[in-house]
Write an enzyme that holds these catalytic residues in place. Structure first.
Site, mmCIF file in Angstrom:
data_model
loop_
_atom_site.group_PDB
_atom_site.id
_atom_site.type_symbol
_atom_site.label_atom_id
_atom_site.label_comp_id
_atom_site.label_asym_id
_atom_site.label_seq_id
_atom_site.Cartn_x
_atom_site.Cartn_y
_atom_site.Cartn_z
ATOM 1 N N ARG A 7 0.827 -1.202 0.000
ATOM 2 C CA ARG A 7 0.000 0.000 0.000
ATOM 3 C C ARG A 7 0.858 1.246 0.000
ATOM 4 N NH1 ARG A 7 -5.155 0.773 1.656
ATOM 5 N NH2 ARG A 7 -4.607 2.711 0.647
ATOM 6 N N ARG A 63 2.014 4.289 -16.680
ATOM 7 C CA ARG A 63 2.086 3.685 -18.014
ATOM 8 C C ARG A 63 3.298 4.196 -18.802
ATOM 9 N NH1 ARG A 63 0.280 -0.353 -18.227
ATOM 10 N NH2 ARG A 63 -1.904 0.024 -17.898
ATOM 11 N N GLU A 78 -12.084 6.727 -4.551
ATOM 12 C CA GLU A 78 -12.066 6.320 -3.148
ATOM 13 C C GLU A 78 -13.464 6.529 -2.571
ATOM 14 O OE1 GLU A 78 -10.248 4.653 0.029
ATOM 15 O OE2 GLU A 78 -9.216 5.064 -1.850
ATOM 16 N N ARG A 90 -4.029 6.922 -3.860
ATOM 17 C CA ARG A 90 -3.629 5.700 -3.166
ATOM 18 C C ARG A 90 -3.286 4.620 -4.187
ATOM 19 N NH1 ARG A 90 -7.811 7.950 -0.065
ATOM 20 N NH2 ARG A 90 -7.521 7.901 2.188
#
Length: 122
Positions: A7, A63, A78, A90
């Site tokens: 995380r 990317r 979120e 996040r």
């Protein structure tokens, strides 16, 4: 080998494309460095943003990194909880690794350190 979740979170000062992309790269590079991971070992990356970030997709920055072109990425919003941290990006990286859960290093930067002060570096 196991699949482990790593995380991380970071905040931006403003909902601006360059800030979002720069912060995403800073966070991802921090996670990669702390955990010595390579794109080939990544199962996928989940990216979430708070509702106040909509100037670009954070995945655009990922990317463009060498070797990350084939890593599956998914962006999402979120959960909008009242009073939650604003302008936050996040990451949840699922990685194939021999490391134990205790050996995984999660990364919380800038204002996002308040989310997990027990895991954030001073």
């Amino acid at each position: 080998m196991s699949v482990r979740g790593i995380r991380g979170a970071i905040t931006v000062e403003a909902n601006e494309k360059e800030q979002i992309l720069s912060a995403t790269l800073e966070l991802l590079k921090g996670i990669v460095a702390e955990n010595q991971i390579v794109p080939e070992d990544i199962s996928c990356v989940f990216v979430t943003v708070t509702g106040d970030i909509d100037d670009t997709f954070p995945a655009v920055a990922i990317r463009q990194m060498d070797g990350w072109e084939l890593v599956p990425l998914m962006c999402s919003l979120e959960v909008p909880v009242k009073g939650s941290l604003a302008r936050c990006i996040r990451l949840m990286i699922l990685v194939n690794t021999d490391k134990s859960q205790a050996d995984i290093k999660h990364v919380y930067l800038r204002g996002a350190q308040v989310l997990r002060p027990d895991l954030a570096k001073a």
